[in-house]
Design a protein around this motif. Sequence first.
Motif, PDB file in Angstrom:
ATOM      1  N   UNK A   1      46.912 -43.644 -16.342  1.00  0.00           N
ATOM      2  CA  UNK A   1      46.279 -44.951 -16.143  1.00  0.00           C
ATOM      3  C   UNK A   1      45.838 -45.135 -14.694  1.00  0.00           C
ATOM      4  N   UNK A   2      46.615 -44.592 -13.753  1.00  0.00           N
ATOM      5  CA  UNK A   2      46.229 -44.678 -12.344  1.00  0.00           C
ATOM      6  C   UNK A   2      44.905 -43.962 -12.110  1.00  0.00           C
ATOM      7  N   UNK A   3      44.795 -42.734 -12.566  1.00  0.00           N
ATOM      8  CA  UNK A   3      43.568 -41.972 -12.342  1.00  0.00           C
ATOM      9  C   UNK A   3      42.382 -42.618 -13.059  1.00  0.00           C
TER      10      UNK A   3
ATOM     11  N   UNK B   1      40.263 -51.804  -6.703  1.00  0.00           N
ATOM     12  CA  UNK B   1      41.207 -52.009  -7.795  1.00  0.00           C
ATOM     13  C   UNK B   1      42.649 -51.991  -7.312  1.00  0.00           C
ATOM     14  N   UNK B   2      42.862 -52.473  -6.104  1.00  0.00           N
ATOM     15  CA  UNK B   2      44.210 -52.494  -5.542  1.00  0.00           C
ATOM     16  C   UNK B   2      45.170 -53.289  -6.427  1.00  0.00           C
ATOM     17  N   UNK B   3      44.724 -54.414  -6.971  1.00  0.00           N
ATOM     18  CA  UNK B   3      45.607 -55.241  -7.799  1.00  0.00           C
ATOM     19  C   UNK B   3      46.040 -54.506  -9.067  1.00  0.00           C
ATOM     20  N   UNK B   4      45.114 -53.890  -9.839  1.00  0.00           N
ATOM     21  CA  UNK B   4      45.560 -53.134 -11.006  1.00  0.00           C
ATOM     22  C   UNK B   4      46.450 -51.945 -10.649  1.00  0.00           C
TER      23      UNK B   4
ATOM     24  N   UNK C   1      48.573 -51.906  -8.185  1.00  0.00           N
ATOM     25  CA  UNK C   1      49.875 -52.529  -7.978  1.00  0.00           C
ATOM     26  C   UNK C   1      50.538 -52.924  -9.279  1.00  0.00           C
ATOM     27  N   UNK C   2      49.742 -53.363 -10.237  1.00  0.00           N
ATOM     28  CA  UNK C   2      50.297 -53.777 -11.529  1.00  0.00           C
ATOM     29  C   UNK C   2      50.909 -52.603 -12.284  1.00  0.00           C
ATOM     30  N   UNK C   3      50.485 -51.399 -11.960  1.00  0.00           N
ATOM     31  CA  UNK C   3      51.071 -50.204 -12.584  1.00  0.00           C
ATOM     32  C   UNK C   3      52.402 -49.820 -11.944  1.00  0.00           C
ATOM     33  N   UNK C   4      52.783 -50.521 -10.884  1.00  0.00           N
ATOM     34  CA  UNK C   4      54.063 -50.252 -10.244  1.00  0.00           C
ATOM     35  C   UNK C   4      53.974 -49.470  -8.950  1.00  0.00           C
ATOM     36  N   UNK C   5      52.765 -49.276  -8.439  1.00  0.00           N
ATOM     37  CA  UNK C   5      52.581 -48.534  -7.195  1.00  0.00           C
ATOM     38  C   UNK C   5      52.527 -49.525  -6.031  1.00  0.00           C
ATOM     39  N   UNK C   6      53.429 -49.341  -5.073  1.00  0.00           N
ATOM     40  CA  UNK C   6      53.583 -50.329  -4.021  1.00  0.00           C
ATOM     41  C   UNK C   6      52.518 -50.179  -2.933  1.00  0.00           C
ATOM     42  N   UNK C   7      52.616 -51.051  -1.914  1.00  0.00           N
ATOM     43  CA  UNK C   7      51.617 -51.084  -0.858  1.00  0.00           C
ATOM     44  C   UNK C   7      51.598 -49.783  -0.064  1.00  0.00           C
ATOM     45  N   UNK C   8      52.756 -49.167   0.136  1.00  0.00           N
ATOM     46  CA  UNK C   8      52.782 -47.895   0.868  1.00  0.00           C
ATOM     47  C   UNK C   8      52.034 -46.830   0.080  1.00  0.00           C
TER      48      UNK C   8
END
Length: 441
Positions: A170-172, A394-397, A399-406
């Motif tokens: 989903x990330x890719x 798509x920073x918000x989506x 993040x919604x997948x569980x990937x943090x700001x770092x």
Amino acid sequence: MTRPALQTVPTTVPPQPAAPAETATHAVDPDRWPDVARVPRGPLRAAVAERLLRRVARRRGLRVEMPDGSLLVPAPADAPVLRLHRPEAFLHRVGATGLIGFGESYQAGDWDAPDLVGLLTVLATAPETIVPTGAQWLRRLYVQRPPAEELGTADNARRNIHHHYDLSNDLFALFLDRTMTYSSALFPEDPDGTVTAAWDGLPEAQHRKIDRLLDLAAVGPGSRVLEIGTGWGELALRAAARGATVVSLTLSEEQLHLARRRIADAGLADRAEVRLCDYRAVEGEYDAVVSVEMIEAVGRPFWPVYFRTIDRVLAPGGRVAIQAITMPHDRMIASSNTYTWILKYIFPGGLIPSVRAIDQTTARHTALRVTGAHGFGPHYAETLRLWRERFTERAAPVGALGFDQVFRRTWELYLAYSEAGFRTGYLDVQQLLLTREEDAR
């Protein structure tokens, strides 16, 4: 002993607005990102890093902005900007681990750049000149060797691949186009050679790249094709649609499942098979072997076995078509035993080869020879630009997948750094044709 505050010069341009609090001070999970959360302490090394930063800023024309809006050294208003939020942390990180520290400092939010690619492009131009010739011994202070557990052995390779490609399909899918192709596209060119790239043209450009590689390998009806490195299956789909029979190898379970589903949905499961298999274990005989940007993950010690494997399974008269990211030979040699930020956080265990290294490896260990090469580095710069813009949007989506700001900053830097490498010519991408010497007689 406490170091004196950095000596700066007042700016003649109004200070830029401060970065958002999340960018400058976001929390870092010490369990997930231990070396980003920890700021090393070393006053002497930090002092050396400060002197180097001043030199680079002057020589490269950088505008290093301090938190109060002052400048580290005088610079024109239109110069590329490196905006320091936490100068002391930045200097201690860079002093401790060089370019790894530079990357970790960005991950932590110690610095930003309004035009990240522009800044990195300046830094990626002639990188060997950043440290003065007489001070190259300083490399010993921070250069690390790649850890043994990341060496591309059969046991380690799956873990290395898992680190990057099994993050999440989903990330890719958030930043790749509908073909799910994660390699350089081949765009149209204007009469003057300018690459014409736009998001809505990316799927066609990816197909143009794949089709050119399949043509290079003479893939057609009845061809027996081995693909090393499946990705998410687009090349296997294109080859099977030509009437070929395809065996595709991957070490990524995420890619395996999605590629199999895509092939089945296309009604081509009788022609294309995806296997969870290391390239060293492949059996059979194939008229064509194709591989797209997989050799970079093999590792220099294993290039001989990689090419011997291809030579072993290639049928008489067969053709090999490889797409590879490459770098100049002298830079490859210089970096071949160096642990870099990219290896630590993005692609463990790999090394980008040179065309010369591929020539030498095949000549020493196989009957294969490079008989054709086509470079198109500017196309990769544009491919990366499109991915980077999409990823950032798509920073918000993400993040919604569980990937943090770092994580998001890690990937922003990775994509921008790679784009800068291709824009400067430090990196190139090649489609190479390999054939056997006896087949040419």
